[in-house]
Scaffold this active site. Sequence first.
Site, short mmCIF file in Angstrom:
data_model
loop_
_atom_site.label_atom_id
_atom_site.label_comp_id
_atom_site.label_asym_id
_atom_site.label_seq_id
_atom_site.Cartn_x
_atom_site.Cartn_y
_atom_site.Cartn_z
N GLY A 1 -47.95 112.25 22.50
CA GLY A 1 -48.86 113.35 22.23
C GLY A 1 -50.14 113.17 23.01
O GLY A 1 -50.49 112.03 23.37
N GLN A 51 -58.69 114.23 25.78
CA GLN A 51 -58.25 112.99 26.43
C GLN A 51 -58.08 113.14 27.94
O GLN A 51 -57.94 112.15 28.65
CB GLN A 51 -56.93 112.51 25.82
CG GLN A 51 -57.07 112.05 24.39
CD GLN A 51 -55.75 111.55 23.85
OE1 GLN A 51 -54.92 112.34 23.43
NE2 GLN A 51 -55.53 110.25 23.88
N CYS A 97 -52.73 104.88 20.89
CA CYS A 97 -53.42 106.01 21.48
C CYS A 97 -53.62 105.73 22.97
O CYS A 97 -54.05 104.63 23.33
CB CYS A 97 -54.77 106.22 20.79
SG CYS A 97 -55.71 107.60 21.44
N LEU A 98 -53.34 106.71 23.81
CA LEU A 98 -53.49 106.51 25.26
C LEU A 98 -54.95 106.23 25.62
O LEU A 98 -55.22 105.64 26.66
CB LEU A 98 -52.98 107.73 26.03
CG LEU A 98 -51.47 107.97 25.98
CD1 LEU A 98 -51.11 109.24 26.72
CD2 LEU A 98 -50.70 106.79 26.54
N HIS A 142 -52.80 112.96 14.25
CA HIS A 142 -53.49 112.08 15.21
C HIS A 142 -54.13 112.92 16.32
O HIS A 142 -55.31 112.75 16.63
CB HIS A 142 -52.48 111.07 15.80
CG HIS A 142 -53.03 110.20 16.88
ND1 HIS A 142 -53.09 108.83 16.77
CD2 HIS A 142 -53.56 110.48 18.10
CE1 HIS A 142 -53.64 108.32 17.87
NE2 HIS A 142 -53.92 109.31 18.70
N GLU A 143 -53.35 113.84 16.89
CA GLU A 143 -53.89 114.65 18.00
C GLU A 143 -54.99 115.59 17.51
O GLU A 143 -55.97 115.84 18.20
CB GLU A 143 -52.77 115.44 18.68
CG GLU A 143 -51.64 114.59 19.27
CD GLU A 143 -52.10 113.41 20.10
OE1 GLU A 143 -53.18 113.48 20.72
OE2 GLU A 143 -51.39 112.39 20.12
N HIS A 156 -58.37 114.07 17.46
CA HIS A 156 -59.05 114.05 18.76
C HIS A 156 -59.92 115.29 18.96
O HIS A 156 -60.95 115.25 19.63
CB HIS A 156 -58.03 113.98 19.90
CG HIS A 156 -57.51 112.60 20.17
ND1 HIS A 156 -58.32 111.56 20.57
CD2 HIS A 156 -56.25 112.09 20.11
CE1 HIS A 156 -57.57 110.47 20.74
NE2 HIS A 156 -56.32 110.76 20.45
NI NI Z 1 -54.74 109.45 20.64
#
Ligand code: NI
Length: 178
Positions: free
Chosen positions: A46, A51, A97-98, A139-140, A143
Amino acid sequence: MAEMQIRVYGDPVLRKVAEPVTEFGPKLEQLTVDMLQSMKGGDGIGLAAPQVGLSIRFLVIGLPVEEDGIEGIRLLTMANPMIVEESEEIATCEEGCLSLPDINIMVDRPEWVTVDYQDLQGNNLTLKADGMLAVVVQHEMDHLDGVLITDYLPALKRTMMRSKLRRISEQNPTSTQE
Ligand code: NI
């Protein structure tokens, strides 16, 4: 097609409350393609627009699924997602998380959520998500409000992680420390 640079911890864009998406159609379709490319490069499931440096309420999900022994990817794009109902039951899952390379954190979240959102053309849709999908969606969505999984850490654990976070932040050209 352009792979966009993933912003990591320390980048101020990750802490902003993102603006609503107002433009749908081709531009958002292109963004989806670019974001999926960036996400695949980082091996994620995701990715939220902040991000990749865009402070808008948009996210993409590419969740591996298996049905009748056939493996595929469930692709989902959400503009302006809003949780309209959530379970009282809580599920705990280890999340990565990226934007936080090499960090995994146990996070408690509602086990299922119902989300109103818009698709790439601006149509209104509703999704009821449970299991892994519920985790990724929440989670997304975090952000979009400037929330990162490290925010779920108890104070003591966050202190213990501080040097690791500082290292990530220092490696990031667009970072302004945190
Ligand atoms: Ni993340």
